[in-house]
Design a protein around this motif. Structure first.
Motif, PDB file in Angstrom:
ATOM      1  N   UNK A   1       1.831   6.597  -6.877  1.00  0.00           N
ATOM      2  CA  UNK A   1       0.799   7.552  -7.304  1.00  0.00           C
ATOM      3  C   UNK A   1       1.278   8.985  -7.140  1.00  0.00           C
ATOM      4  N   UNK A   2       1.904   9.266  -6.002  1.00  0.00           N
ATOM      5  CA  UNK A   2       2.376  10.624  -5.719  1.00  0.00           C
ATOM      6  C   UNK A   2       3.462  11.063  -6.698  1.00  0.00           C
ATOM      7  N   UNK A   3       4.289  10.110  -7.127  1.00  0.00           N
ATOM      8  CA  UNK A   3       5.398  10.437  -8.028  1.00  0.00           C
ATOM      9  C   UNK A   3       5.052  10.179  -9.492  1.00  0.00           C
ATOM     10  N   UNK A   4       3.793   9.805  -9.758  1.00  0.00           N
ATOM     11  CA  UNK A   4       3.355   9.471 -11.109  1.00  0.00           C
ATOM     12  C   UNK A   4       4.262   8.415 -11.732  1.00  0.00           C
ATOM     13  N   UNK A   5       4.465   7.331 -10.955  1.00  0.00           N
ATOM     14  CA  UNK A   5       5.338   6.229 -11.392  1.00  0.00           C
ATOM     15  C   UNK A   5       4.518   4.939 -11.452  1.00  0.00           C
ATOM     16  N   UNK A   6       3.968   4.609 -12.609  1.00  0.00           N
ATOM     17  CA  UNK A   6       3.148   3.406 -12.731  1.00  0.00           C
ATOM     18  C   UNK A   6       3.913   2.124 -12.419  1.00  0.00           C
ATOM     19  N   UNK A   7       5.232   2.119 -12.634  1.00  0.00           N
ATOM     20  CA  UNK A   7       6.018   0.926 -12.329  1.00  0.00           C
ATOM     21  C   UNK A   7       6.037   0.656 -10.821  1.00  0.00           C
TER      22      UNK A   7
ATOM     23  N   UNK B   1       0.835  -1.207   0.000  1.00  0.00           N
ATOM     24  CA  UNK B   1       0.000   0.000   0.000  1.00  0.00           C
ATOM     25  C   UNK B   1       0.869   1.257   0.000  1.00  0.00           C
ATOM     26  N   UNK B   2       1.946   1.232   0.769  1.00  0.00           N
ATOM     27  CA  UNK B   2       2.860   2.385   0.818  1.00  0.00           C
ATOM     28  C   UNK B   2       3.490   2.596  -0.552  1.00  0.00           C
ATOM     29  N   UNK B   3       3.961   1.512  -1.181  1.00  0.00           N
ATOM     30  CA  UNK B   3       4.563   1.635  -2.515  1.00  0.00           C
ATOM     31  C   UNK B   3       3.557   2.199  -3.510  1.00  0.00           C
ATOM     32  N   UNK B   4       2.315   1.714  -3.440  1.00  0.00           N
ATOM     33  CA  UNK B   4       1.294   2.236  -4.353  1.00  0.00           C
ATOM     34  C   UNK B   4       1.094   3.734  -4.151  1.00  0.00           C
ATOM     35  N   UNK B   5       1.038   4.173  -2.897  1.00  0.00           N
ATOM     36  CA  UNK B   5       0.834   5.590  -2.606  1.00  0.00           C
ATOM     37  C   UNK B   5       2.007   6.431  -3.106  1.00  0.00           C
ATOM     38  N   UNK B   6       3.213   5.933  -2.888  1.00  0.00           N
ATOM     39  CA  UNK B   6       4.402   6.651  -3.358  1.00  0.00           C
ATOM     40  C   UNK B   6       4.405   6.714  -4.885  1.00  0.00           C
TER      41      UNK B   6
END
Length: 60
Positions: free
Chosen positions: A25-31, A18-23
């Motif tokens: 999203x915040x950084x606009x990094x789909x990978x 969940x943390x990785x997903x949030x980060x």
């Protein structure tokens, strides 16, 4: 691994995912979002494995 170990590691992976997903999203990094989703799914499977072990008495 025992039931509780699997459950704890599963929850930890879900939270980390969940943390990785949030980060991501915040950084606009789909990978990074995809990595987070995969880790969350892995954690859910790990937690389920622990639940099954509990139901079957660690015999799997």
């Amino acid at each position: 691994m025992g039931e509780m170990t699997d459950k704890i590691k599963g929850v930890a992976n879900q939270v980390a995912g969940e943390v990785k997903k949030a980060v991501g999203d915040a950084q606009d990094r789909p990978d990074v979002v995809a990595e987070g989703e995969a880790q969350k799914t892995e954690g859910q499977a790990q937690h389920l494995k622990g639940s099954v072990k509990g139901a079957l008495g660690d015999k799997i």
